[in-house]
Design a protein around this motif. Structure first.
Motif, PDB file in Angstrom:
ATOM      1  N   ARG A   1      -7.620   2.275   0.680  1.00  0.00           N
ATOM      2  CA  ARG A   1      -7.091   1.081   0.004  1.00  0.00           C
ATOM      3  C   ARG A   1      -6.162   1.550  -1.100  1.00  0.00           C
ATOM      4  O   ARG A   1      -6.529   2.381  -1.920  1.00  0.00           O
ATOM      5  CB  ARG A   1      -8.210   0.234  -0.582  1.00  0.00           C
ATOM      6  N   VAL A   2      -4.961   0.994  -1.087  1.00  0.00           N
ATOM      7  CA  VAL A   2      -3.958   1.338  -2.089  1.00  0.00           C
ATOM      8  C   VAL A   2      -3.546   0.058  -2.792  1.00  0.00           C
ATOM      9  O   VAL A   2      -3.203  -0.926  -2.139  1.00  0.00           O
ATOM     10  CB  VAL A   2      -2.719   2.005  -1.437  1.00  0.00           C
ATOM     11  N   ARG A   3      -3.571   0.088  -4.112  1.00  0.00           N
ATOM     12  CA  ARG A   3      -3.111  -1.071  -4.880  1.00  0.00           C
ATOM     13  C   ARG A   3      -1.598  -1.051  -4.993  1.00  0.00           C
ATOM     14  O   ARG A   3      -0.974  -0.001  -5.075  1.00  0.00           O
ATOM     15  CB  ARG A   3      -3.725  -1.064  -6.270  1.00  0.00           C
ATOM     16  N   GLU A   4      -1.043  -2.233  -5.050  1.00  0.00           N
ATOM     17  CA  GLU A   4       0.400  -2.421  -5.179  1.00  0.00           C
ATOM     18  C   GLU A   4       0.973  -1.591  -6.332  1.00  0.00           C
ATOM     19  O   GLU A   4       2.019  -0.954  -6.192  1.00  0.00           O
ATOM     20  CB  GLU A   4       0.661  -3.910  -5.408  1.00  0.00           C
ATOM     21  N   CYS A   5       0.288  -1.543  -7.462  1.00  0.00           N
ATOM     22  CA  CYS A   5       0.807  -0.826  -8.636  1.00  0.00           C
ATOM     23  C   CYS A   5       0.752   0.693  -8.467  1.00  0.00           C
ATOM     24  O   CYS A   5       1.349   1.426  -9.254  1.00  0.00           O
ATOM     25  CB  CYS A   5       0.055  -1.240  -9.895  1.00  0.00           C
ATOM     26  N   SER A   6       0.061   1.188  -7.432  1.00  0.00           N
ATOM     27  CA  SER A   6      -0.068   2.633  -7.210  1.00  0.00           C
ATOM     28  C   SER A   6       0.855   3.159  -6.120  1.00  0.00           C
ATOM     29  O   SER A   6       0.841   4.354  -5.826  1.00  0.00           O
ATOM     30  CB  SER A   6      -1.507   2.981  -6.821  1.00  0.00           C
ATOM     31  N   LEU A   7       1.641   2.280  -5.526  1.00  0.00           N
ATOM     32  CA  LEU A   7       2.488   2.686  -4.402  1.00  0.00           C
ATOM     33  C   LEU A   7       3.436   3.822  -4.753  1.00  0.00           C
ATOM     34  O   LEU A   7       3.627   4.739  -3.967  1.00  0.00           O
ATOM     35  CB  LEU A   7       3.300   1.504  -3.887  1.00  0.00           C
ATOM     36  N   SER A   8       4.041   3.769  -5.907  1.00  0.00           N
ATOM     37  CA  SER A   8       5.072   4.758  -6.233  1.00  0.00           C
ATOM     38  C   SER A   8       4.498   6.044  -6.827  1.00  0.00           C
ATOM     39  O   SER A   8       5.249   6.966  -7.127  1.00  0.00           O
ATOM     40  CB  SER A   8       6.083   4.149  -7.207  1.00  0.00           C
ATOM     41  N   LYS A   9       3.201   6.134  -6.960  1.00  0.00           N
ATOM     42  CA  LYS A   9       2.591   7.331  -7.544  1.00  0.00           C
ATOM     43  C   LYS A   9       2.469   8.430  -6.499  1.00  0.00           C
ATOM     44  O   LYS A   9       2.046   8.195  -5.372  1.00  0.00           O
ATOM     45  CB  LYS A   9       1.228   6.999  -8.135  1.00  0.00           C
ATOM     46  N   GLU A  10       2.812   9.626  -6.890  1.00  0.00           N
ATOM     47  CA  GLU A  10       2.769  10.779  -5.984  1.00  0.00           C
ATOM     48  C   GLU A  10       1.351  11.019  -5.466  1.00  0.00           C
ATOM     49  O   GLU A  10       1.164  11.396  -4.310  1.00  0.00           O
ATOM     50  CB  GLU A  10       3.302  12.021  -6.695  1.00  0.00           C
TER      51      GLU A  10
ATOM     52  N   LYS B   1      -8.933   6.876  13.881  1.00  0.00           N
ATOM     53  CA  LYS B   1      -9.846   5.917  13.270  1.00  0.00           C
ATOM     54  C   LYS B   1      -9.668   5.893  11.748  1.00  0.00           C
ATOM     55  O   LYS B   1     -10.608   6.051  10.983  1.00  0.00           O
ATOM     56  CB  LYS B   1     -11.291   6.214  13.654  1.00  0.00           C
ATOM     57  N   THR B   2      -8.420   5.664  11.348  1.00  0.00           N
ATOM     58  CA  THR B   2      -8.067   5.594   9.933  1.00  0.00           C
ATOM     59  C   THR B   2      -7.327   4.290   9.675  1.00  0.00           C
ATOM     60  O   THR B   2      -6.349   3.986  10.350  1.00  0.00           O
ATOM     61  CB  THR B   2      -7.183   6.796   9.538  1.00  0.00           C
ATOM     62  N   ALA B   3      -7.813   3.519   8.706  1.00  0.00           N
ATOM     63  CA  ALA B   3      -7.230   2.221   8.373  1.00  0.00           C
ATOM     64  C   ALA B   3      -6.702   2.260   6.943  1.00  0.00           C
ATOM     65  O   ALA B   3      -7.384   2.743   6.038  1.00  0.00           O
ATOM     66  CB  ALA B   3      -8.280   1.126   8.505  1.00  0.00           C
ATOM     67  N   LEU B   4      -5.505   1.740   6.759  1.00  0.00           N
ATOM     68  CA  LEU B   4      -4.872   1.700   5.443  1.00  0.00           C
ATOM     69  C   LEU B   4      -4.555   0.257   5.077  1.00  0.00           C
ATOM     70  O   LEU B   4      -3.854  -0.443   5.806  1.00  0.00           O
ATOM     71  CB  LEU B   4      -3.580   2.532   5.454  1.00  0.00           C
ATOM     72  N   PHE B   5      -5.109  -0.171   3.955  1.00  0.00           N
ATOM     73  CA  PHE B   5      -4.852  -1.506   3.422  1.00  0.00           C
ATOM     74  C   PHE B   5      -4.026  -1.365   2.153  1.00  0.00           C
ATOM     75  O   PHE B   5      -4.341  -0.530   1.304  1.00  0.00           O
ATOM     76  CB  PHE B   5      -6.169  -2.212   3.067  1.00  0.00           C
ATOM     77  N   VAL B   6      -2.998  -2.187   2.028  1.00  0.00           N
ATOM     78  CA  VAL B   6      -2.195  -2.211   0.806  1.00  0.00           C
ATOM     79  C   VAL B   6      -2.509  -3.536   0.123  1.00  0.00           C
ATOM     80  O   VAL B   6      -2.162  -4.602   0.628  1.00  0.00           O
ATOM     81  CB  VAL B   6      -0.685  -2.088   1.102  1.00  0.00           C
ATOM     82  N   ASP B   7      -3.189  -3.456  -1.009  1.00  0.00           N
ATOM     83  CA  ASP B   7      -3.684  -4.649  -1.689  1.00  0.00           C
ATOM     84  C   ASP B   7      -2.762  -5.068  -2.828  1.00  0.00           C
ATOM     85  O   ASP B   7      -2.466  -4.264  -3.722  1.00  0.00           O
ATOM     86  CB  ASP B   7      -5.085  -4.388  -2.262  1.00  0.00           C
ATOM     87  N   GLY B   8      -2.319  -6.300  -2.789  1.00  0.00           N
ATOM     88  CA  GLY B   8      -1.535  -6.855  -3.879  1.00  0.00           C
ATOM     89  C   GLY B   8      -2.410  -6.962  -5.123  1.00  0.00           C
ATOM     90  O   GLY B   8      -3.568  -7.367  -5.048  1.00  0.00           O
TER      91      GLY B   8
END
Length: 140
Positions: free
Chosen positions: A112-121, A58-65
Motif C-alpha cells: 500500500r502506497v499513500r498518494e503523498c509518498s509517490l515521489s519518495k525514492e 501474487k503481489t498486489a499494489l494499492f495506491v491510496d489517496g
C-alpha cells in the motif's frame, strides 16, 4: 448542507469510477514504467481489485489517496458533515485492513502506497524489493 436527498447522493457517488486518477494511479503507472517494473496488470479481479498486480508473483499494489484513506499526515476532514466523513473514511480504512488480511491469507504480498509518498525514492525501492524478492522466489 447537501442539496439532494441521501438516495440521490448515494447514486451520484456510486457513479464516480475510481480508475485513472492522475495523482495516484496514473502517477504510479509512470513511476513503475520509468523504473522498469513491468509485467503488472491493472485492476486484477481479486479482493480489493488492486490498482496494479503481478498475478504470477501474487503481489498486489494499492495506491491510496490521502483523503479517502485517512492519511495521518495529509488528512483534512471537511468542516461540514464531519461525522459523515469520519465514518466514511474509517469505513474505507476498515475495508483496506480486511482486504489486506484476505489477500495475505491467500498468499499475496500486499503493498500500500499513500498518494503523498509517490515521489519518495524509498517508495520505489520498497516496491522493487518486494517484487524482486517474489520473482527470485519463483525462479529459484
Amino acid at each position: 448542507m447537501d442539496t439532494v436527498s441521501g438516495e440521490i447522493r448515494s447514486k451520484i457517488m456510486a457513479s464516480v469510477k475510481p480508475f485513472g486518477n492522475k495523482t495516484t494511479e496514473v502517477a504510479m503507472g509512470r513511476l513503475l514504467w520509468k523504473n522498469g517494473l513491468l509485467g503488472y496488470r491493472k485492476h486484477w479481479p481479486i479482493a480489493g481489485k488492486p490498482d496494479f498486480a503481478w498475478p504470477r508473483l501474487k503481489t498486489a499494489l494499492f495506491v491510496d489517496g490521502c483523503f479517502w484513506h485517512g492519511c495521518p499526515r495529509c488528512r483534512r476532514i471537511p468542516r461540514s458533515n464531519t461525522e459523515f466523513w469520519n465514518r466514511r473514511i474509517e469505513g474505507n480504512r476498515r475495508r483496506d485492513r480486511r482486504v489486506n488480511r484476505v489477500l495475505r491469507k491467500e498468499g499475496w504480498a500486499v503493498i500500500r502506497v499513500r498518494e503523498c509518498s509517490l515521489s519518495k525514492e524509498q517508495t520505489i525501492r520498497r516496491i522493487r524489493a518486494i517484487v524482486g524478492a517474489r520473482r527470485n522466489a519463483i525462479t529459484s
